[in-house]
Structure formats: structure tokens, C-alpha cells
Design an enzyme around this catalytic site. Structure first.
Site, PDB file in Angstrom:
ATOM      1  N   TRP A  33       0.816  -1.226   0.000  1.00 53.12           N
ATOM      2  CA  TRP A  33       0.000   0.000   0.000  1.00 53.12           C
ATOM      3  C   TRP A  33       0.842   1.266   0.000  1.00 53.12           C
ATOM      4  O   TRP A  33       0.350   2.343  -0.332  1.00 53.12           O
ATOM      5  CB  TRP A  33      -1.032  -0.032   1.134  1.00 53.12           C
ATOM      6  CG  TRP A  33      -1.922  -1.244   1.005  1.00 53.12           C
ATOM      7  CD1 TRP A  33      -2.269  -2.107   1.996  1.00 53.12           C
ATOM      8  CD2 TRP A  33      -2.550  -1.749  -0.189  1.00 53.12           C
ATOM      9  NE1 TRP A  33      -3.064  -3.118   1.502  1.00 53.12           N
ATOM     10  CE2 TRP A  33      -3.244  -2.925   0.163  1.00 53.12           C
ATOM     11  CE3 TRP A  33      -2.577  -1.347  -1.522  1.00 53.12           C
ATOM     12  CZ2 TRP A  33      -3.968  -3.679  -0.769  1.00 53.12           C
ATOM     13  CZ3 TRP A  33      -3.291  -2.103  -2.453  1.00 53.12           C
ATOM     14  CH2 TRP A  33      -3.973  -3.240  -2.071  1.00 53.12           C
TER      15      TRP A  33
ATOM     16  N   ASP B  20     -11.144  -7.438  11.575  1.00 56.00           N
ATOM     17  CA  ASP B  20     -10.218  -8.557  11.311  1.00 56.00           C
ATOM     18  C   ASP B  20     -10.242  -9.505  12.504  1.00 56.00           C
ATOM     19  O   ASP B  20     -10.936  -9.262  13.501  1.00 56.00           O
ATOM     20  CB  ASP B  20      -8.795  -8.022  11.035  1.00 56.00           C
ATOM     21  CG  ASP B  20      -7.999  -8.921  10.087  1.00 56.00           C
ATOM     22  OD1 ASP B  20      -7.810 -10.109  10.415  1.00 56.00           O
ATOM     23  OD2 ASP B  20      -7.560  -8.448   9.026  1.00 56.00           O
TER      24      ASP B  20
ATOM     25  N   GLY C  92     -13.437  -9.818  14.801  1.00 57.38           N
ATOM     26  CA  GLY C  92     -14.514 -10.738  14.466  1.00 57.38           C
ATOM     27  C   GLY C  92     -14.109 -11.626  13.307  1.00 57.38           C
ATOM     28  O   GLY C  92     -13.074 -11.413  12.674  1.00 57.38           O
ATOM     29  N   ASP C  93     -14.957 -12.617  13.071  1.00 54.07           N
ATOM     30  CA  ASP C  93     -14.765 -13.528  11.948  1.00 54.07           C
ATOM     31  C   ASP C  93     -15.856 -13.177  10.942  1.00 54.07           C
ATOM     32  O   ASP C  93     -17.044 -13.297  11.258  1.00 54.07           O
ATOM     33  CB  ASP C  93     -14.914 -14.966  12.466  1.00 54.07           C
ATOM     34  CG  ASP C  93     -14.750 -15.998  11.366  1.00 54.07           C
ATOM     35  OD1 ASP C  93     -15.202 -15.749  10.232  1.00 54.07           O
ATOM     36  OD2 ASP C  93     -14.174 -17.060  11.645  1.00 54.07           O
ATOM     37  N   PHE C  94     -15.463 -12.708   9.763  1.00 57.14           N
ATOM     38  CA  PHE C  94     -16.499 -12.219   8.838  1.00 57.14           C
ATOM     39  C   PHE C  94     -17.407 -13.322   8.298  1.00 57.14           C
ATOM     40  O   PHE C  94     -18.438 -13.028   7.711  1.00 57.14           O
ATOM     41  CB  PHE C  94     -15.933 -11.326   7.729  1.00 57.14           C
ATOM     42  CG  PHE C  94     -14.707 -11.816   6.986  1.00 57.14           C
ATOM     43  CD1 PHE C  94     -14.629 -13.080   6.448  1.00 57.14           C
ATOM     44  CD2 PHE C  94     -13.631 -10.942   6.803  1.00 57.14           C
ATOM     45  CE1 PHE C  94     -13.509 -13.502   5.751  1.00 57.14           C
ATOM     46  CE2 PHE C  94     -12.490 -11.354   6.105  1.00 57.14           C
ATOM     47  CZ  PHE C  94     -12.435 -12.643   5.579  1.00 57.14           C
TER      48      PHE C  94
ATOM     49  N   HIS D  48      -9.520 -13.349  -2.685  1.00 58.67           N
ATOM     50  CA  HIS D  48      -8.646 -14.327  -3.365  1.00 58.67           C
ATOM     51  C   HIS D  48      -8.139 -15.422  -2.414  1.00 58.67           C
ATOM     52  O   HIS D  48      -7.545 -16.393  -2.855  1.00 58.67           O
ATOM     53  CB  HIS D  48      -7.488 -13.630  -4.101  1.00 58.67           C
ATOM     54  CG  HIS D  48      -6.373 -13.149  -3.228  1.00 58.67           C
ATOM     55  ND1 HIS D  48      -5.145 -12.778  -3.735  1.00 58.67           N
ATOM     56  CD2 HIS D  48      -6.288 -12.963  -1.886  1.00 58.67           C
ATOM     57  CE1 HIS D  48      -4.362 -12.403  -2.735  1.00 58.67           C
ATOM     58  NE2 HIS D  48      -5.027 -12.498  -1.612  1.00 58.67           N
ATOM     59  N   ASP D  49      -8.392 -15.252  -1.113  1.00 58.20           N
ATOM     60  CA  ASP D  49      -7.984 -16.284  -0.148  1.00 58.20           C
ATOM     61  C   ASP D  49      -8.999 -17.421  -0.056  1.00 58.20           C
ATOM     62  O   ASP D  49      -8.743 -18.416   0.628  1.00 58.20           O
ATOM     63  CB  ASP D  49      -7.870 -15.683   1.266  1.00 58.20           C
ATOM     64  CG  ASP D  49      -6.798 -14.615   1.358  1.00 58.20           C
ATOM     65  OD1 ASP D  49      -5.797 -14.724   0.630  1.00 58.20           O
ATOM     66  OD2 ASP D  49      -6.970 -13.669   2.153  1.00 58.20           O
TER      67      ASP D  49
HETATM   68  C1  LIG Z   1      -4.290 -11.415   2.493  1.00 55.47           C
HETATM   69  S1  LIG Z   1      -4.657 -10.512   3.938  1.00 55.47           S
HETATM   70  C2  LIG Z   1      -5.078  -8.921   3.279  1.00 55.47           C
HETATM   71  C3  LIG Z   1      -4.927  -7.822   4.285  1.00 55.47           C
HETATM   72  C4  LIG Z   1      -5.302  -6.430   3.781  1.00 55.47           C
HETATM   73  N1  LIG Z   1      -6.662  -6.372   3.311  1.00 55.47           N
HETATM   74  C5  LIG Z   1      -4.340  -5.987   2.699  1.00 55.47           C
HETATM   75  O1  LIG Z   1      -4.700  -6.019   1.523  1.00 55.47           O
HETATM   76  O2  LIG Z   1      -3.214  -5.606   3.054  1.00 55.47           O
HETATM   77  C6  LIG Z   1      -6.230 -11.159   4.442  1.00 55.47           C
HETATM   78  C7  LIG Z   1      -6.725 -10.614   5.766  1.00 55.47           C
HETATM   79  O3  LIG Z   1      -7.969 -11.254   6.077  1.00 55.47           O
HETATM   80  C8  LIG Z   1      -7.984 -11.547   7.463  1.00 55.47           C
HETATM   81  N2  LIG Z   1      -8.924 -12.658   7.686  1.00 55.47           N
HETATM   82  C9  LIG Z   1      -8.782 -13.953   7.309  1.00 55.47           C
HETATM   83  N3  LIG Z   1      -9.854 -14.668   7.666  1.00 55.47           N
HETATM   84  C10 LIG Z   1     -10.703 -13.810   8.284  1.00 55.47           C
HETATM   85  C11 LIG Z   1     -11.996 -13.966   8.876  1.00 55.47           C
HETATM   86  N4  LIG Z   1     -12.605 -15.143   8.877  1.00 55.47           N
HETATM   87  N5  LIG Z   1     -12.588 -12.879   9.422  1.00 55.47           N
HETATM   88  C12 LIG Z   1     -11.954 -11.671   9.420  1.00 55.47           C
HETATM   89  N6  LIG Z   1     -10.733 -11.460   8.854  1.00 55.47           N
HETATM   90  C13 LIG Z   1     -10.113 -12.524   8.299  1.00 55.47           C
HETATM   91  C14 LIG Z   1      -6.542 -11.907   7.774  1.00 55.47           C
HETATM   92  O4  LIG Z   1      -6.256 -11.836   9.152  1.00 55.47           O
HETATM   93  C15 LIG Z   1      -5.800 -10.872   6.937  1.00 55.47           C
HETATM   94  O5  LIG Z   1      -5.589  -9.678   7.653  1.00 55.47           O
END
Ligand SMILES: C[S@@+](CC[C@H](N)C(=O)[O-])C[C@H]1O[C@@H](n2cnc3c(N)ncnc32)[C@H](O)[C@@H]1O
Length: 346
Positions: free
Chosen positions: A165, A211, A236-238, A256-257
């Protein structure tokens, strides 16, 4: 095939097969602090002086410096038959830790996590299953659980994510005019690096970074007090927890994850809570519609295969997910590295 075509083909083969070696040379020079030393010194230094200041072996250092020159990471000039080394612009801009646009932490993450992880690629392709869970000997752990398993790992991942970023944050946040979205959630927003770009561009917006528990705990500790009024953090967990109502949800390098089913689950949830006229902004590296390129998006799709359950997608694939979740108007803009997709709720 002509001799010239043969030569070019073989050159391509050698260049590509040595890609891993080139990365490792760059990672090693970063890790040892070569680029930091040369930036700080302000003048070119001999190989012997560099080895002495870094506490490294004279012969190994000389070999590494010469290789860095061949990769255009360093330049070398001869003075009184002695080689003097200095940083190239690329090294000053992106490889020295103190540069505001440094990519040092992302390279460190690549060297320490991705590089060793790629040795399992053949097995992962053969087995076609959740790689991080099995191959890394971390049964039951997803990539994100593993990344949060110690303060050091979390910092490494978080710093690595933030590096992008400093180069592209402004570009992605200004691709669409977001000034009419006042209440924004950055889901999976990590340390809040993109949130900072957002508030600096849009003075009337407030943003909540949502997050996982450990990520938010760390982000709160490190967030700047000057931003506290406009950037807040919510753990939280989204997938499992409710996501509050807002005007705009940002999902940067997050969809993308995940597999399509999970992306659809999340987008559908966001469509339900999104205010009318609001939207979801997705920031991702996109594959071309014909799936032939760009090269970097394919490399990242392989990384997603190794590290997560997700993949890189084409613009149409993202649009199909938005539409299935109920979003009507979906526009996309191409940035220099990441693309930006805005889907609106009517
Ligand atoms: C690949 S990183 C991207 C971080 C940020 N958006 C960036 O682009 O720099 C994915 C993010 O999703 C968060 N994450 C993964 N699973 C999640 C969930 N179930 N609920 C909330 N956040 C989650 C991870 O902790 C991480 O910070």
C-alpha cells in the site's frame, strides 16, 4: 527452427529456470542489510568494507555483490582497480528498509514463508487439496491461524501486507470517487494501512478495520493516535460473526484467499447489511478474461494454491459472484498492479 530461434528459446529456458536463484540472491542481500548499509553510507563502498561492516565473509560477500550487479540491484564502479559498490535506484527505492516505499518486509515474507512453501508445489498439484493444512505439518491450521500463532509471525505477515500500500494504496483508493461513502468497513483490513490512505483521501469518511482477534489486538497497539478518531478496529470472523451496517465494505486481497462458495457467502451477507446505494469495493490482482496472463496474476494464483484455499480470478468471475450475491451495478477499473471492482446495492 533456426539457430537464432533456438538460441532465444534456450535463453528463455535458462532465464526462467533460474528465477528462484535470482530471488534468493535478492532476499539474501536484503536480509544481510547490504542495501541499507549502502543507502546509509551515502558513498560507494568496496566489497571488503561492506563485509567488515556487515560481519560477513569477504569471499561470500564479493560473490553476492557481483551477482547483485548482474541483476541491476547494485552498480559497481572501478577506482584505482578496486570495485566500489552502490545501490541502484531500484535498491534505494524498494529494497532499503528505510525507504518510504520499501518492499523489504514483503521480500522477507517471500523468503521465509513462500520460498520454503513452494517446495511442496508438486505434491499440492498432485493431491489438489488444502495444502497449508497438511503439507506444512500444521494439521488443523489454516494459513491465517498459522500467521497469528506468534507475535513474530503476525508482525512478519502484517508488515509484508502493508508494503504494497506504500506503492499502490493511493491509486486503488482513488480509482473510484468514494467521497459519498461516509461509513466504511475494511474487512480483513489487517493493520489498517489501506484505511489510512482512505481517510487521507476522503476527509468525511470514518473507517472500521474488521479482522481476526489477534490481528486487531496488534493493530490497536500500533495504530497512530492522530488517526484514532477516524479509524477504529473491530475484531470478528467475517464468516461467523455479524458484520455491522455500512455504506461501503472494502475487501482488499481478501476474496482471493477463499473458494467461490465462501466468497459468495460473504458477499451475500454484505449485500444484506449494506445500506441502499452503498457498495462493496474489491481490490485484487485480476487474470485476463482469456486466462492468458498477466504473468504476475498467474504467479499469485499459484501462491494462493500453496497458502490458502483461494485463487486469482477474471473480471467476469468476480462480476458473477457480485451478481449472485444481489449487487446490480458492477464496474471495474484496472490499476498498475491491482484492479478495483465496485459493486453497488440499489
Ligand atoms: C491477504 S490478507 C489482506 C490484508 C489487507 N486487506 C491488505 O490487503 O493488506 C487477508 C486478511 O484477512 C484476514 N482474515 C482472514 N480470515 C478472516 C476472517 N474469517 N474474518 C476476518 N478477517 C479474516 C486476515 O487476518 C488478513 O488480515
Amino acid at each position: 527452427m533456426s539457430v537464432t530461434e533456438d538460441t532465444e528459446t534456450i535463453r528463455t529456458l535458462f532465464r526462467q529456470q533460474h528465477g528462484f536463484l535470482m530471488s534468493k540472491i535478492m532476499f539474501t542481500a536484503c536480509e544481510l542489510g547490504v542495501f541499507d548499509l549502502l543507502l546509509e553510507s551515502g558513498e560507494p563502498l568496496s566489497s571488503g568494507a561492506i563485509a567488515e561492516r556487515l560481519g560477513t565473509s569477504p569471499s561470500g560477500t564479493e560473490r553476492l555483490l557481483e551477482a547483485c550487479v548482474s541483476l541491476k540491484l547494485l552498480r559497481m564502479e572501478r577506482k584505482d582497480s578496486e570495485g566500489l559498490y552502490g545501490n541502484t535506484n531500484l535498491a534505494n527505492l524498494c529494497l532499503a528498509k528505510s525507504s518510504p516505499k520499501s518492499q523489504y518486509h514483503y521480500l522477507k515474507f517471500q523468503s521465509e514463508v513462500i520460498y520454503p512453501g513452494l517446495q511442496f508445489l508438486t505434491d499440492i498439484v498432485r493431491e489438489g487439496k488444502g495444502p497449508f493444512k497438511t503439507t506444512h505439518g500444521m494439521l488443523q491450521k489454516s494459513f491465517f491461524e498459522a500467521s497469528c500463532s506468534s507475535e513474530e509471525k503476525l508482525q512478519r505477515f502484517s508488515d509484508a501486507m502493508d508494503d504494497a500500500w506504500s506503492l499502490y494504496g493511493r491509486e486503488v483508493m482513488s480509482a473510484f470517487n468514494l467521497s459519498h461513502f461516509s461509513l466504511i468497513y475494511d474487512l480483513g483490513g489487517g493493520s489498517g494501512a489501506l484505511a489510512k490512505e482512505c481517510i487521507s483521501l476522503y476527509p468525511n469518511s470514518t473507517i472500521t478495520v474488521f479482522d481476526l482477534h489477534k490481528v486487531v489486538e496488534r493493530a490497536k497497539k500500533h495504530s497512530m493516535s492522530s488517526n484514532k478518531m477516524r479509524i477504529t478496529f473491530k475484531e470478528g470472523d467475517f464468516f461467523k460473526d455479524p458484520v455491522p451496517e455500512a455504506d461501503l465494505y472494502i475487501l482488499a486481497r481478501t476474496l482471493h484467499d477463499w473458494q467461490d462458495e465462501k466468497c459468495l457467502q460473504l458477499l451475500t451477507k454484505l449485500h444484506q447489511v449494506c445500506r441502499p446505494g452503498g457498495g462493496v469495493l474489491v481490490i485484487e490482482m485480476l487474470l485476463n478474461e482469456d486466462r492468458c496472463g498477466p504473468f504476475e496474476a498467474h504467479l499469485h494464483s499459484i501462491l494462493m494454491l500453496v497458502l490458502t484455499e483461494g485463487k486469482e480470478r477474471t473480471p467476469s468471475e468476480y462480476k458473477a459472484l457480485y451478481t449472485a450475491a444481489g449487487f446490480k451495478e458492477v464496474q471495474h477499473k484496472k490499476g498498475s498492479r491491482y484492479s478495483i471492482i465496485l459493486g453497488r446495492k440499489q
